[in-house]
Design an enzyme around this catalytic site. Structure first.
Site, PDB file in Angstrom:
ATOM      1  N   ASP A 185      -7.263 -45.402   9.965  1.00  0.00           N
ATOM      2  CA  ASP A 185      -8.175 -44.675  10.845  1.00  0.00           C
ATOM      3  C   ASP A 185      -7.402 -43.855  11.878  1.00  0.00           C
ATOM      4  O   ASP A 185      -6.407 -44.318  12.444  1.00  0.00           O
ATOM      5  CB  ASP A 185      -9.083 -45.679  11.554  1.00  0.00           C
ATOM      6  CG  ASP A 185     -10.033 -45.026  12.531  1.00  0.00           C
ATOM      7  OD1 ASP A 185     -10.923 -44.296  12.079  1.00  0.00           O
ATOM      8  OD2 ASP A 185      -9.860 -45.245  13.748  1.00  0.00           O
TER       9      ASP A 185
ATOM     10  N   GLU B  40      -6.856 -40.900   7.569  1.00  0.00           N
ATOM     11  CA  GLU B  40      -7.799 -40.020   8.261  1.00  0.00           C
ATOM     12  C   GLU B  40      -6.956 -39.312   9.305  1.00  0.00           C
ATOM     13  O   GLU B  40      -6.436 -39.949  10.221  1.00  0.00           O
ATOM     14  CB  GLU B  40      -8.926 -40.800   8.938  1.00  0.00           C
ATOM     15  CG  GLU B  40      -9.927 -39.867   9.591  1.00  0.00           C
ATOM     16  CD  GLU B  40     -10.640 -40.484  10.781  1.00  0.00           C
ATOM     17  OE1 GLU B  40     -11.662 -39.913  11.213  1.00  0.00           O
ATOM     18  OE2 GLU B  40     -10.182 -41.503  11.309  1.00  0.00           O
TER      19      GLU B  40
END
Length: 585
Positions: free
Chosen positions: A258, A291
């Site tokens: 993330d 990401e």
């Protein structure tokens, strides 16, 4: 019996059935005591690097705190389980108690990846998710990706407010239940990926500043507070060990990292990659997804499996819904040219100035294989960060969305569906968390500030009508309505998904390794034809028209999918898609 254990540098490690070694990095402390239930407190030995160690006559099931100051006890930051939540005692576990039924599972090659992102709490926790796996495998999904499972405050949360990265939340079940879920997925041929959060900690239950101030570096500001000091070798290894722990002990097949752009030391990504390659068993497939707002193609070129391609999502969202706020605003200029670029090169921004961030964004990506880009029409962020949590399917014309959906599943890029998308779910997906008091108030205020920045939504009367993120009802209302799945419309959408995935498996997937873009042409407003040379030499052609006017193009030799049943050869009707193959010359 087949069991797996990753010996962590930190935390509680069983060294005998009735003996545990405890290790805590607490450089801000001169003295630390480990307090195990039913035992006298044990003063830990301090080492020169700020690490404290001790051994205690206890085994699996023992619960403990660290006393870092006379008045403060804290859970273990490397706790394997927190049965009473993030403020409670940590529990000593024996990883060898779970008997793996499929220990020889090696995973699947990246080219076979079709991701299904989901939230375990909305699936009915580990037990409910386990019951769902067969239907996903039967549909043609190859990979299930869980939103973060590490311990967070309260009983429900997206997972990105976690504070104990080694401890699966008790909200979903016991650690062995998670292993059983993964084991069962492997029995069905499904890979399982885990979303991990290494860029920040949640606002409740993070005690690191009490004993390890060096964990953070105030020079690196993030939207969630001071950045984590990845330049510190102990901090860097804490997260590398965590990644290995999930891969080796829990047998996850991959990780999605993330907000990689908020990890301050780019070299860390290479250290992580190196350690994984040295540790994972030979022949096993393990995948790493990023990401990354930076559109850092170098990491993809150097071995990372893929990156969430938000440029692909934003371009199609603008075409389908007309969205024009926040990050979507730049995609309103030459949108069709941007679609052509993302289909042929992956990233739309490859070093150009990006107004929402007021800086250049991205690096060249045209040399990368299409599978490096994870594409999606919907995910937890893009739905849940909308004020009303609307899914894109509810904001689009049906025919246009169906064409975009076919593009998603037939394009050589790596596709991802989100919870319920396979049957066309229209259930909103909201942001939810179980915070109270001042933290709860800050969460509500933070959401309002976010809506003001990205959605230009500032009217206090409208804000009052939005779902309250800390209301239990908001969590419950985010669970997809399975009665919609059983309706005629839901069954028709499921049949379409099954057909598209079957076509992908038979005509595209076997030839993705080594596939590359063969260019694209603009056919009209919101209409593009793109081509890829597959590994067997055949040419895959996909023409998509999300506009209101028909376009012309040359049909491929064999058309294998067409969303417009009455299409004439050589035409591409409004809001339609055509896919086909040309044999090698």
């Amino acid at each position: 019996m087949s069991s797996f254990r990753f010996r962590n540098r930190f935390g509680a490690e069983l060294i005998a059935p009735d003996k545990t070694r405890f290790t805590l990095w607490a450089p801000s402390c001169d003295r630390v005591v480990v307090e195990v239930e039913d035992l006298a407190p044990i003063t830990m030995r301090r080492h020169s690097d700020g690490t404290f160690t001790a051994e205690a006559p206890c085994g699996a099931g023992a619960r403990y705190f660290y006393r870092v100051r006379d008045e403060i006890t804290v859970p273990d930051p490397a706790s394997r389980f927190q049965p009473d939540g993030v403020h409670g005692r940590s529990e000593v576990l024996d990883p060898d108690t779970y008997d793996w039924k499929h220990p020889d599972w090696k995973g699947r090659p990246w080219e076979e990846t079709i991701i299904y992102e989901t939230h375990l709490g909305l699936e009915g926790n580990y037990e409910g998710m386990k019951a769902r796996l067969q239907e996903l495998a039967d549909l043609g999904i190859t990979t299930v990706q869980f939103m973060p499972v590490n311990s967070f405050s309260g009983h429900w949360n997206w997972g990105y407010d976690g504070v104990l990265v080694y401890a699966p939340t008790p909200a979903y079940g016991r650690p062995d239940d998670l292993k059983d879920l993964i084991d069962h997925a492997h029995s069905l041929g499904l890979m399982v990926f885990l979303d991990v959060v290494y860029n920040h900690f949640g606002p409740d239950g993070n005690y690191l500043l009490e004993y390890a101030k060096g964990f953070f570096d105030p020079r690196y500001d993030t939207p969630w507070g001071d950045g984590i000091d990845f330049h510190n070798p102990i901090v860097a290894d804490f997260f590398i060990d965590n990644a290995l722990y999930w891969l080796m002990e829990y047998r996850f097949d991959g990780l999605r990292i993330d907000a990689a752009w908020a990890i301050t030391d780019r070299k860390w990504f290479y250290k992580l990659q190196s350690r994984i390659h040295k540790t994972v068993e030979k022949g096993r497939h393990v995948h790493l997804i990023l990401e990354n707002e930076n559109n850092d193609s170098g990491l993809l070129r150097d071995g990372y499996s893929g990156q969430w391609c938000e440029d692909w999502h934003h371009t199609l969202t603008v075409m389908l819904s007309g969205e024009d706020k926040g990050f979507f605003q730049p995609f309103h200029t030459e949108t069709t040219a941007l679609l052509k670029r993302v289909l042929t090169e992956g990233f739309a921004w490859q070093g150009e100035y990006f107004p929402p961030r007021k800086k250049a964004r991205g690096t060249p990506s045209s040399d990368l294989p299409p599978t490096k880009f994870v594409t999606f029409l919907q995910n937890h962020d893009q739905i849940g960060n909308r004020p009303l949590g609307e899914r894109l399917i509810t904001l689009s014309n049906p025919d246009a969305f169906q064409a975009a959906y076919a593009l998603l599943l037939l394009c050589p890029m790596t596709p991802m569906l989100f919870l319920g998308e396979e049957w066309g779910s229209t259930t909103p997906f909201y942001f939810f968390s179980d915070f109270h008091g001042e933290i709860g108030k800050k969460v509500i205020l933070g959401r309002e500030e976010q809506f003001a920045e990205y959605c230009n939504l500032t009217d206090p009367e409208i804000l009052k009508t939005l779902p309250n993120p800390i209301d239990p009802k908001t969590f419950r209302l985010s669970k997809p309505d399975r009665s919609q799945r059983d309706s005629p419309a839901g069954q028709a959408w499921l049949a379409m998904t099954r057909e598209l995935l079957s076509l992908r498996h038979s005509k595209i997937t076997p030839y993705l390794k080594g596939a590359y873009s063969a260019g694209a042409d603009i056919l009209g407003d919101k209409a593009v034809v793109a081509r890829w040379t597959l590994a067997n030499g055949s040419l895959l052609t996909i023409a998509v028209n999300l506009g209101k006017e028909s376009a012309s193009f040359t049909d491929p030799e064999t058309v294998f999918y067409d969303t417009a049943s009455d299409r004439r050869p050589g035409t591409l009707p409004a809001e339609s898609l055509v896919a086909g193959l040309d044999r090698p010359l």
